[in-house]
Design a protein around this motif. Structure first.
Motif, mmCIF file in Angstrom:
data_model
loop_
_atom_site.group_PDB
_atom_site.id
_atom_site.type_symbol
_atom_site.label_atom_id
_atom_site.label_comp_id
_atom_site.label_asym_id
_atom_site.label_seq_id
_atom_site.Cartn_x
_atom_site.Cartn_y
_atom_site.Cartn_z
ATOM 1 N N GLU A 174 -60.564 60.597 114.208
ATOM 2 C CA GLU A 174 -59.767 60.950 115.386
ATOM 3 C C GLU A 174 -58.304 60.537 115.190
ATOM 4 O O GLU A 174 -57.382 61.297 115.496
ATOM 5 N N ILE A 175 -58.114 59.327 114.658
ATOM 6 C CA ILE A 175 -56.754 58.858 114.383
ATOM 7 C C ILE A 175 -56.081 59.731 113.339
ATOM 8 O O ILE A 175 -54.931 60.152 113.496
ATOM 9 N N ALA A 176 -56.815 60.010 112.256
ATOM 10 C CA ALA A 176 -56.258 60.821 111.170
ATOM 11 C C ALA A 176 -55.887 62.217 111.664
ATOM 12 O O ALA A 176 -54.853 62.774 111.270
ATOM 13 N N LYS A 177 -56.734 62.776 112.531
ATOM 14 C CA LYS A 177 -56.465 64.113 113.061
ATOM 15 C C LYS A 177 -55.182 64.127 113.884
ATOM 16 O O LYS A 177 -54.352 65.043 113.776
ATOM 17 N N LYS A 178 -55.004 63.082 114.710
ATOM 18 C CA LYS A 178 -53.796 63.003 115.530
ATOM 19 C C LYS A 178 -52.548 62.836 114.665
ATOM 20 O O LYS A 178 -51.507 63.443 114.926
ATOM 21 N N VAL A 179 -52.669 61.995 113.626
ATOM 22 C CA VAL A 179 -51.541 61.805 112.712
ATOM 23 C C VAL A 179 -51.193 63.111 112.027
ATOM 24 O O VAL A 179 -50.023 63.498 111.925
ATOM 25 N N GLN A 180 -52.222 63.820 111.553
ATOM 26 C CA GLN A 180 -51.992 65.074 110.849
ATOM 27 C C GLN A 180 -51.344 66.119 111.753
ATOM 28 O O GLN A 180 -50.425 66.841 111.345
ATOM 29 N N GLY A 207 -58.307 66.066 106.227
ATOM 30 C CA GLY A 207 -57.716 65.904 104.913
ATOM 31 C C GLY A 207 -56.247 65.575 104.991
ATOM 32 O O GLY A 207 -55.737 65.114 106.010
ATOM 33 N N GLY A 208 -55.548 65.841 103.908
ATOM 34 C CA GLY A 208 -54.143 65.499 103.844
ATOM 35 C C GLY A 208 -53.250 66.696 103.641
ATOM 36 O O GLY A 208 -52.220 66.586 102.968
ATOM 37 N N ASP A 209 -53.603 67.851 104.192
ATOM 38 C CA ASP A 209 -52.743 69.031 104.088
ATOM 39 C C ASP A 209 -51.516 68.879 104.987
ATOM 40 O O ASP A 209 -51.587 68.261 106.060
ATOM 41 N N TYR A 210 -50.426 69.466 104.543
ATOM 42 C CA TYR A 210 -49.179 69.349 105.297
ATOM 43 C C TYR A 210 -48.275 70.514 104.949
ATOM 44 O O TYR A 210 -48.188 70.930 103.788
ATOM 45 N N TYR A 211 -47.627 71.100 105.960
ATOM 46 C CA TYR A 211 -46.599 72.105 105.711
ATOM 47 C C TYR A 211 -45.422 71.807 106.622
ATOM 48 O O TYR A 211 -45.570 71.150 107.667
ATOM 49 N N ASP A 212 -44.244 72.296 106.257
ATOM 50 C CA ASP A 212 -43.060 71.992 107.051
ATOM 51 C C ASP A 212 -41.955 72.980 106.729
ATOM 52 O O ASP A 212 -42.011 73.701 105.720
ATOM 53 N N TRP A 213 -40.971 73.006 107.602
ATOM 54 C CA TRP A 213 -39.756 73.755 107.328
ATOM 55 C C TRP A 213 -38.587 72.999 107.960
ATOM 56 O O TRP A 213 -38.768 72.206 108.886
ATOM 57 N N GLY A 232 -59.281 61.339 105.388
ATOM 58 C CA GLY A 232 -59.266 60.362 106.454
ATOM 59 C C GLY A 232 -57.929 59.703 106.697
ATOM 60 O O GLY A 232 -56.866 60.221 106.352
ATOM 61 N N VAL A 233 -57.994 58.505 107.295
ATOM 62 C CA VAL A 233 -56.784 57.785 107.698
ATOM 63 C C VAL A 233 -55.863 57.473 106.520
ATOM 64 O O VAL A 233 -54.650 57.669 106.624
ATOM 65 N N PRO A 234 -56.363 56.976 105.376
ATOM 66 C CA PRO A 234 -55.452 56.680 104.267
ATOM 67 C C PRO A 234 -54.645 57.903 103.830
ATOM 68 O O PRO A 234 -53.440 57.805 103.576
ATOM 69 N N ALA A 235 -55.319 59.065 103.736
ATOM 70 C CA ALA A 235 -54.618 60.290 103.329
ATOM 71 C C ALA A 235 -53.597 60.701 104.384
ATOM 72 O O ALA A 235 -52.460 61.077 104.055
ATOM 73 N N ALA A 236 -53.972 60.610 105.658
ATOM 74 C CA ALA A 236 -53.065 61.000 106.736
ATOM 75 C C ALA A 236 -51.844 60.090 106.788
ATOM 76 O O ALA A 236 -50.714 60.554 106.991
ATOM 77 N N LEU A 237 -52.057 58.791 106.604
ATOM 78 C CA LEU A 237 -50.940 57.849 106.641
ATOM 79 C C LEU A 237 -50.006 58.032 105.446
ATOM 80 O O LEU A 237 -48.782 57.935 105.584
ATOM 81 N N LEU A 238 -50.586 58.286 104.276
ATOM 82 C CA LEU A 238 -49.759 58.530 103.102
ATOM 83 C C LEU A 238 -48.914 59.785 103.299
ATOM 84 O O LEU A 238 -47.715 59.803 102.972
ATOM 85 N N MET A 239 -49.519 60.839 103.853
ATOM 86 C CA MET A 239 -48.769 62.063 104.080
ATOM 87 C C MET A 239 -47.707 61.863 105.161
ATOM 88 O O MET A 239 -46.608 62.432 105.079
ATOM 89 N N SER A 240 -48.014 61.049 106.163
ATOM 90 C CA SER A 240 -47.030 60.757 107.207
ATOM 91 C C SER A 240 -45.820 60.051 106.623
ATOM 92 O O SER A 240 -44.663 60.379 106.944
ATOM 93 N N ASN A 241 -46.065 59.079 105.765
ATOM 94 C CA ASN A 241 -44.980 58.359 105.100
ATOM 95 C C ASN A 241 -44.171 59.287 104.199
ATOM 96 O O ASN A 241 -42.932 59.216 104.131
ATOM 97 N N PHE A 242 -44.900 60.201 103.539
ATOM 98 C CA PHE A 242 -44.260 61.174 102.656
ATOM 99 C C PHE A 242 -43.326 62.091 103.449
ATOM 100 O O PHE A 242 -42.196 62.350 103.048
#
Length: 410
Positions: A174-180, A207-213, A232-242
């Motif tokens: 749930e946390i990871a989903k919100k972060v993503q 997962g840790g998918d991410y797109y942006d513009w 999960g959370v580790p992937a979401a947090l790493l992508m958030s930091n990225f």
């Protein structure tokens, strides 16, 4: 006189059994770990019965696991087939029943059930005289009950632990989903000369998918896509930091070489080299009529050119975060002529499988692009999603699918 002695022996036997049951019950109530319960069980049987051999096999996940072993001649670590043959009789077995089996060195084998489910088998042996054999036989019901209590308690511990793990996992997801969800842009542009549409299909896990513009100015736009290893959370947090690092950098510079080296360093430091990110970034300069990009180990996006040709954008470097320093880097460049469409995607698209174990693959994506090279981004993504749904049928997705279509012209 003999009757009085037998009565006394029976009384002592029942007292011994009662004290043992009380000791085991107290240990269970104190919530001792499984290993401690097995040790108490082992000590209780060996102290109260004059055993030369003791073995406990427990049925777990369709296999038999050796939990206790004392005084045996053979190694019983792998006895699945032999045990399965033995338990077909579903009764207490004595030495005559065990002759010719893998367990012939034992005098007694006691199956232990709970609600018709076989939990374990206790093997006893090594007695030296008729008195000791009689002692074991007098304790059979007690041994069966004692083992049942221990095994049910351990099963309950496992179930409680599994429920707790599921609750923790659900909260993490749930946390990871919100972060993503916070990573994805709130809105996408739709102008005369620059428009974007995107889609994200989550798998069962986050997962840790991410797109942006990002709009640098009136003429320069950035589009990017990434996929972090892990879930999960580790992937979401790493992508958030990225994402935070990337956006900060892009506000300072649009030099892609500088950006890539910097974010690689950030990912390596954040993940300690344990995770990596595949990444694609493109700088679209409508004034210079030029698209500049770097592909860092990501699935090559497709650029539909004005003449109908499709170009794979695969120039770049390795995945980000795998090495402290990037060993090589090639900046890709292509000219913008008339209207062009860029499709970014994660590997969940091309690596989707149907019920016949066929992979969707990049060729099917190219076929869709060839048949829809002038449509708007929203319609293009709709065509791709319809195609993937028809392809996989009833088979669930094995990974997230993230798509971004960007159309621009000069």
């Amino acid at each position: 006189m003999e009757t009085a002695i037998n009565t006394s022996n029976r009384y002592e036997l029942k007292e011994l059994e009662l004290n043992s049951l009380l000791e085991i019950t107290q240990a269970i109530n104190e919530n001792l770990p499984e290993n401690s319960l097995y040790k108490i069980y082992n000590f209780t049987l060996r102290a109260n019965l004059k055993l030369g051999k003791l073995m406990l096999l427990v049925h777990e996940k369709n296999n038999w696991e050796l939990k206790l072993s004392f005084g045996t001649q053979k190694d019983y670590a792998d006895v699945d087939d032999s045990t399965n043959e033995l338990v077909k009789k579903q009764k207490i077995l004595f030495n005559a029943d065990l002759v010719g089996s893998a367990f012939s060195e034992f005098e007694v084998a006691i199956p232990v059930f709970h609600k018709d489910e076989l939990l374990a088998i206790v093997f006893l042996g090594g007695v030296t005289n008729a008195e000791e054999k009689e002692l074991i036989e007098n304790h059979l019901n007690f041994i069966q009950a004692l083992t049942n209590i221990i095994m049910v308690a351990i099963e309950n511990k496992k179930m409680a632990r599994a429920r707790l793990e599921q609750e923790v996992y659900a909260k993490e997801m749930e946390i990871a989903k919100k972060v993503q969800q916070l990573l994805f842009p709130k809105s996408l542009p739709e102008n005369n000369n620059f428009s974007i549409d995107a889609h994200y299909s989550p798998h069962h896990t986050v997962g840790g998918d991410y797109y942006d513009w990002l709009s640098i100015d009136e003429h320069r736009k950035i589009v990017c896509i990434a996929d972090v290893s892990g879930k999960g959370v580790p992937a979401a947090l790493l992508m958030s930091n990225f994402q935070a690092s990337l956006r900060t950098l892009l506000r300072k510079t649009t030099n892609l070489e500088e950006v890539i080296h910097d974010v690689n360093h950030q990912v390596f430091e954040s993940a300690n080299g344990e995770n990596f990110i595949t990444f694609f970034i493109a700088l679209i300069d409508l004034k210079k009529k030029e698209l500049t990009y770097v592909n860092a180990g990501h699935n090559p996006p497709f650029l539909m050119l004005a003449n109908g040709q499709i170009e794979k954008l695969d120039k770049g470097t390795l995945v980000l975060g795998a090495l402290k320093e990037i060993p090589f880097l090639e900046i890709g460049k292509t000219k913008i002529k008339n209207t062009q469409t860029l499709l970014l995607y994660t590997d969940g698209l091309t690596e989707a499988f149907n019920e016949q174990e066929e992979e969707f693959g990049p060729e099917r994506v190219i076929d869709i692009l060839n048949n829809n090279n002038t449509v708007k981004p929203s319609l293009l993504l709709s065509k791709i999603l319809d195609s993937i749904d028809g392809f996989i049928g009833n088979r669930p997705l094995s990974d997230d699918i993230t798509l971004l279509a960007c159309q621009f012209h000069v």
